[in-house]
Design an enzyme around this catalytic site. Sequence first.
Site, mmCIF file in Angstrom:
data_model
loop_
_atom_site.group_PDB
_atom_site.id
_atom_site.type_symbol
_atom_site.label_atom_id
_atom_site.label_comp_id
_atom_site.label_asym_id
_atom_site.label_seq_id
_atom_site.Cartn_x
_atom_site.Cartn_y
_atom_site.Cartn_z
ATOM 1 N N ASP A 170 3.716 -2.955 6.581
ATOM 2 C CA ASP A 170 4.855 -3.502 5.837
ATOM 3 C C ASP A 170 5.914 -3.978 6.828
ATOM 4 O O ASP A 170 6.434 -3.186 7.620
ATOM 5 C CB ASP A 170 5.467 -2.420 4.927
ATOM 6 C CG ASP A 170 4.607 -2.136 3.701
ATOM 7 O OD1 ASP A 170 3.566 -2.795 3.519
ATOM 8 O OD2 ASP A 170 4.989 -1.244 2.924
ATOM 9 N N ASP B 274 3.724 3.705 -6.483
ATOM 10 C CA ASP B 274 2.520 4.289 -5.857
ATOM 11 C C ASP B 274 2.618 5.815 -5.857
ATOM 12 O O ASP B 274 1.623 6.508 -6.107
ATOM 13 C CB ASP B 274 2.376 3.780 -4.418
ATOM 14 C CG ASP B 274 2.303 2.266 -4.363
ATOM 15 O OD1 ASP B 274 1.824 1.657 -5.339
ATOM 16 O OD2 ASP B 274 2.753 1.690 -3.356
ATOM 17 N N THR C 252 5.345 2.672 -16.638
ATOM 18 C CA THR C 252 6.522 3.104 -15.887
ATOM 19 C C THR C 252 7.632 2.086 -16.091
ATOM 20 O O THR C 252 7.385 0.884 -16.207
ATOM 21 C CB THR C 252 6.193 3.252 -14.386
ATOM 22 O OG1 THR C 252 5.820 1.967 -13.872
ATOM 23 C CG2 THR C 252 5.069 4.238 -14.155
HETATM 24 O O1 RIB Z 1 3.707 -0.811 -3.712
HETATM 25 C C1 RIB Z 1 4.304 -1.071 -2.489
HETATM 26 C C2 RIB Z 1 3.307 -1.667 -1.554
HETATM 27 O O2 RIB Z 1 2.909 -2.932 -2.046
HETATM 28 C C3 RIB Z 1 3.818 -1.936 -0.160
HETATM 29 O O3 RIB Z 1 3.661 -0.838 0.705
HETATM 30 C C4 RIB Z 1 3.050 -3.189 0.259
HETATM 31 O O4 RIB Z 1 2.190 -2.998 1.324
HETATM 32 C C5 RIB Z 1 2.311 -3.654 -0.982
HETATM 33 O O5 RIB Z 1 0.993 -3.266 -0.982
#
Ligand code: RIB
Length: 284
Positions: A19, A231, A198
């Site tokens: 990222d 996530d 969500t």
């Molecule tokens: O959900 C966030 C993620 O989305 C980030 O870490 C980026 O890499 C994308 O996959």
Amino acid sequence: MTGSTTTPRLGVVGSCNVDLVVRCRRLARPGETVLGDDVVRLSGGKGANQAAAAARLGANVSLIATLGRDESAAWLLDTLRGLGVHDELISRSSRPTGTAFITVDDRGENEIVVSRGANADLDLADVDLEPFDVVLASMEVAASVLDDAASRSRHFILNVAPAAPVNPETLDRCAVVIANEGEAESLSLTTIEHCVVTMGAKGAVHFQHGREVARVAAPVIDPVDTVGAGDVFCAAYAVMWARGWPARDVLAYAVTAGALATLALGAQGALPTHEEVTTWLARA
Ligand code: RIB
């Protein structure tokens, strides 16, 4: 809260990205240039974020992903190992390791463009999914990978992020489908047995065949960076679902974990422990 505290075995199928994050006062409009702070390199990717979050919450986690053969791959692997994620099922491709270009504004809102690179080459043909209690997958990999994983997993949880069409048979095989409000717009909720939506700072709702069965508000938190909060929600949901906790407790746990994940910069910058989540829940 009731339920077991066993150590579930979780397989996470998904992306692993570098990222590249730039903070700016506000996000750019189409065609506009804005100035930002120095660029920061952080580990990310929806699959890697989910795997790291689940490991931090106490699960036994293997990430099933594909990296390139570049310096970024070596760096990401080191980070994941440091977080306790098993890497035996990570394969390599000649394409560059996936990279996400991320801008984060003063309010913690973000914009993300992902170059999938090696993630697009993930193939599960040689991967045995039978040992996993739950397989959690997200959508920065080929659609055929999701169909394959769903057909061979004992229990399959799909996070439909980023939004893209999903084979209806794959949706039918899901124990739970997790989407944010935008992603849920392209789903037919009545045809999905368990769908969790969500809603960021508003919390989350669990629908069963389109009927609301549980709703949880999010704790009031001043977010630093919301990247990866979804996530962490998915990872927490999968861990507690595998532990067999009641649906509303699983939802409350996942909402709290996702909120706590926003307290530092980076998708893996503030991954909460099980104790941190349960302490927050006990206070609520
Ligand atoms: O959900 C966030 C993620 O989305 C980030 O870490 C980026 O890499 C994308 O996959």
